[in-house]
Design a protein around this motif. Sequence first.
Motif, mmCIF file in Angstrom:
data_model
loop_
_atom_site.group_PDB
_atom_site.id
_atom_site.type_symbol
_atom_site.label_atom_id
_atom_site.label_comp_id
_atom_site.label_asym_id
_atom_site.label_seq_id
_atom_site.Cartn_x
_atom_site.Cartn_y
_atom_site.Cartn_z
ATOM 1 N N PHE A 210 45.160 -5.160 2.178
ATOM 2 C CA PHE A 210 44.048 -4.142 1.685
ATOM 3 C C PHE A 210 42.813 -4.856 1.337
ATOM 4 C CE2 PHE A 210 48.329 -2.047 1.344
ATOM 5 C CZ PHE A 210 47.964 -0.765 1.613
ATOM 6 N N VAL A 211 41.677 -4.367 1.600
ATOM 7 C CA VAL A 211 40.497 -4.869 0.942
ATOM 8 C C VAL A 211 39.828 -3.661 0.247
ATOM 9 C CG1 VAL A 211 38.031 -5.650 1.613
ATOM 10 C CG2 VAL A 211 40.186 -6.211 3.021
ATOM 11 N N SER B 175 52.489 -16.510 7.127
ATOM 12 C CA SER B 175 52.564 -16.672 8.761
ATOM 13 C C SER B 175 50.924 -17.123 9.352
ATOM 14 C CB SER B 175 52.748 -15.351 9.320
ATOM 15 O OG SER B 175 51.876 -14.227 9.076
ATOM 16 N N ARG B 176 50.128 -17.186 8.198
ATOM 17 C CA ARG B 176 48.630 -17.736 8.586
ATOM 18 C C ARG B 176 48.293 -18.635 7.666
ATOM 19 N NH1 ARG B 176 44.533 -12.635 10.075
ATOM 20 N NH2 ARG B 176 43.303 -14.265 9.531
ATOM 21 N N ILE C 62 44.215 -7.574 -1.529
ATOM 22 C CA ILE C 62 45.799 -7.131 -1.658
ATOM 23 C C ILE C 62 46.732 -7.644 -0.456
ATOM 24 C CG2 ILE C 62 47.679 -5.572 -2.407
ATOM 25 C CD1 ILE C 62 45.448 -3.994 -3.656
ATOM 26 N N GLU C 63 47.544 -8.477 -0.538
ATOM 27 C CA GLU C 63 48.370 -8.853 0.546
ATOM 28 C C GLU C 63 49.900 -8.452 0.417
ATOM 29 O OE1 GLU C 63 50.016 -10.398 4.126
ATOM 30 O OE2 GLU C 63 47.956 -10.085 3.353
ATOM 31 N N GLY D 147 45.363 -3.650 7.195
ATOM 32 C CA GLY D 147 46.596 -4.576 7.892
ATOM 33 C C GLY D 147 46.534 -3.888 9.497
ATOM 34 N N PRO D 148 46.381 -2.783 9.900
ATOM 35 C CA PRO D 148 46.429 -2.393 11.060
ATOM 36 C C PRO D 148 45.618 -3.140 12.120
ATOM 37 C CG PRO D 148 46.846 -0.518 9.778
ATOM 38 C CD PRO D 148 46.424 -1.415 8.825
ATOM 39 N N HIS D 149 44.438 -3.441 11.236
ATOM 40 C CA HIS D 149 43.441 -4.127 12.156
ATOM 41 C C HIS D 149 43.584 -5.585 12.251
ATOM 42 C CE1 HIS D 149 41.086 -0.222 12.533
ATOM 43 N NE2 HIS D 149 41.076 -0.148 11.179
ATOM 44 N N PHE D 150 44.684 -5.904 11.622
ATOM 45 C CA PHE D 150 45.198 -7.439 11.755
ATOM 46 C C PHE D 150 44.010 -8.361 10.936
ATOM 47 C CE2 PHE D 150 46.805 -5.187 15.452
ATOM 48 C CZ PHE D 150 48.204 -5.400 15.229
#
Length: 304
Positions: free
Chosen positions: A152-153, A174-175, A159-160, A144-147
């Motif tokens: 999570f991968v 939002s996407r 995982i969202e 997540g912090p890497h947008f």
Amino acid sequence: MAVLDVPDGGADRGMLLAIDGSGDLHLLIRLTAPASAEDPPDLNGIRVRRRLIDESSFLDLIAPASNERVFSGMCSEVIEAVAVRGREPAAATAAIVRKWQAALRNSKTMMEQRAQVGLVGELYVLKQLMLPLLGPSAIDQWSGPHFERHDFVSGDVHIEVKSTRKSKHEHEISRGDQLNAPDGKSLLLVSVQLESTIAGNITLATLIDEILAEIQDDFTAQAEFIDKVERVGWSDMLRPSPELMRFFVRAIAVFEVDDEFPRLPDELELPSGIISVRYTVSLANLPSLGQDEVMERIVAANAP
């Protein structure tokens, strides 16, 4: 407590660097005479204490591991002042710490409420689900912090995490591709319902501290985690701020993003001139996955 000599002549002046069992960082400065300055007050996790070690008096400059960058800058100035310029340790340390505290006090401490809500959800999933299953390697899987598209991968499982202060599982998407899994991968959505209350027992600060304690034996994972929370706007300056939100976790549920999941169709083409779309999904009528099934899928996705 792990102890190291201080470079640049600091060891010759009785100065030591240390990391204690809880991960806090220390600069120990031997006092050869009674201290001539009053210790500065605690601020943003930065503390000054007096210690007696092997019948020698030390000044102990302390900071949490999450404040490593600030601590490194302060230590460099203290070492230069005491070891190189020969200043009186207590007075020099007090002056330098107060200077840094003033700079921190005047810095921006605000983190928007929406950002705090989202980050609490991600950290809660990291602490409660990913770390117990995968250990420190879970930090690397937090994307997540890497947008990236998903939070999570984890091998073949993406995982969202969606957090809300509503009392029902409704979330804004939002996407356009946020609910699309890459080919050959599966996607799970974790819905976290949070209640914002002054009596809450969960904050970003408590979650960060608990995660750092879980990975305290893996300094690489600690450094990666600190870098990631700072990337998304966390600062230790938020700890004493009234802007730091407190929560209870009201409910958490995990859903499979499959053909029955409410989302825009993959083949949808936006009309010319429309570059993004936000929409809200309700998960009230969807079956959620059991905890054991979720855990088994994550473990299987990471099996060698």
